[in-house]
Design an enzyme around this catalytic site. Structure first.
Site, short mmCIF file in Angstrom:
data_model
loop_
_atom_site.label_atom_id
_atom_site.label_comp_id
_atom_site.label_asym_id
_atom_site.label_seq_id
_atom_site.Cartn_x
_atom_site.Cartn_y
_atom_site.Cartn_z
CE LYS A 1 5.99 -8.58 3.29
NZ LYS A 1 5.97 -9.37 4.56
NE ARG B 1 -0.50 -7.37 5.38
CZ ARG B 1 0.38 -6.53 4.79
NH1 ARG B 1 1.34 -7.03 4.00
NH2 ARG B 1 0.30 -5.24 4.99
C1 LIG Z 1 1.51 -5.84 8.19
N1 LIG Z 1 2.34 -6.84 7.48
C2 LIG Z 1 3.31 -6.62 6.56
S1 LIG Z 1 3.79 -5.02 6.05
C3 LIG Z 1 5.24 -5.29 5.12
C4 LIG Z 1 5.06 -5.24 3.63
O1 LIG Z 1 4.03 -5.56 3.11
N2 LIG Z 1 6.17 -4.80 3.01
C5 LIG Z 1 6.34 -4.62 1.66
C6 LIG Z 1 5.30 -4.67 0.73
C7 LIG Z 1 5.57 -4.42 -0.60
C8 LIG Z 1 6.87 -4.15 -1.04
C9 LIG Z 1 7.91 -4.12 -0.11
C10 LIG Z 1 7.64 -4.35 1.23
N3 LIG Z 1 3.87 -7.77 6.13
C11 LIG Z 1 3.20 -8.77 6.81
C12 LIG Z 1 3.34 -10.19 6.82
O2 LIG Z 1 4.19 -10.81 6.13
N4 LIG Z 1 2.51 -10.89 7.68
C13 LIG Z 1 1.60 -10.24 8.47
N5 LIG Z 1 0.83 -11.00 9.29
N6 LIG Z 1 1.43 -8.89 8.47
C14 LIG Z 1 2.25 -8.18 7.65
#
Ligand SMILES: Cn1c(SCC(=O)Nc2ccccc2)nc2c(=O)[nH]c(N)nc21
Length: 277
Positions: free
Chosen positions: A221, A255
């Site tokens: 992230k 996750r």
């Molecule tokens: C569906 N989901 C997501 S999606 C966002 C993401 O991965 N962004 C992202 C990934 C990689 C790079 C930049 C942004 N994050 C969570 C979390 O932190 N907890 C739960 N429970 N579900 C989640």
């Protein structure tokens, strides 16, 4: 602390890895519907072989600025993938959705966990989750994906997040979701500055004392980019660091994009914790 996900029991006293299976169109080369379902099943197989206990399937990108997805489009993306993974892969399927019809339909197709970044706030979502009879993960998000990162402010982020989650727990339990079917998640990156994210990570054990297993997601992230200056594709070391910290602070589910590597990091922590100190 056992939790049962569509017949599969997992000990929430231990830490489990959840692999991310993206089924948003930007996560697949062209290839079309069949191709994307097959690719998702293959990805799920690989992650389970690498040690994932869950695979998280989501059809709505929550990236800031992502286009909203219609209910039908979300159903069309997610349902064939859940059905195929339930048929071909022995794992717990987590469905990343806020949509009542998607909750109902995927539960029928074999999903084992409702993973809602909006903590079942959408009209009808709590009732759908009660009818699905599945465990739910209630995550904190401040605002909406399109605007949440524009100067988020809290009186006291740790207390505010805990208060919000306990309020959602009360609503869900009052509606008929058993306490033993609830996981909580502070929602790293969802309406938080870097400082907010770091404060939530530093005090994660305080969230744990609320009595519900914690799910955390920081893999690759932006917060890790802000700390390291690395691009998304270069954030594995930082992702392993926050996964390790989370397990030490009592997280039950992590996750991640990189299952194999995270499984090894979790094993090191649990080997140490097995010594009983
Ligand atoms: C569906 N989901 C997501 S999606 C966002 C993401 O991965 N962004 C992202 C990934 C990689 C790079 C930049 C942004 N994050 C969570 C979390 O932190 N907890 C739960 N429970 N579900 C989640």
């Amino acid at each position: 602390m056992q939790m049962t996900f569509a017949g599969r029991e997992l000990d929430m006293g231990r830490c489990h890895v959840m692999g991310i299976v993206n089924v948003t169109p930007d996560s697949f080369s062209d290839g079309g519907r069949y191709n994307s379902v097959e690719l998702a099943v293959q990805r799920a197989r690989e992650m389970v072989a690498d040690g994932a206990a869950f695979v998280d399937v989501g059809g709505e990108s929550t990236r800031p600025g992502a286009a909203p997805v219609s209910e039908q489009e979300e159903l069309d993306r997610v349902c064939p993938v859940v059905e195929a993974i339930a048929r071909d892969v022995d794992t717990v399927i987590s469905v990343d959705t806020s949509t009542p019809s998607v909750i109902r339909e995927t539960a029928r197709l074999g999903a084992g966990l409702v993973n809602d970044v909006r903590a079942l706030e959408r009209e009808g979502a709590v009732d759908a989750a009660v009818e699905a009879g599945l465990p739910v993960c209630l995550m904190h998000m401040k605002g909406a994906p399109g605007t949440m990162q524009q100067n988020p402010e809290y009186r006291h982020v740790v207390r505010d997040v805990a208060t919000y989650l306990m309020d959602r727990v009360r609503v869900c339990e009052a509606a008929g979701i058993p306490a033993e079917n609830i996981l909580l998640d502070p929602g790293f990156g969802f309406g938080k500055t870097l400082e907010h994210n770091l404060q939530l990570l530093a005090t994660l054990e305080q969230l744990r004392v609320l009595g519900y297993p914690l799910l955390v997601g920081m893999s690759r992230k932006t917060m890790l980019g802000q700390i390291t200056g690395r691009e998304v594709s270069e954030r594995l070391p930082a992702s392993l660091a926050v996964a390790t910290i989370s397990v030490l602070k009592g997280a039950s589910v992590i996750r991640v994009h990189d299952v194999r590597e995270t499984v090894d990091a979790v094993r090191v922590v649990e080997a140490m914790q097995a010594q009983g100190y």
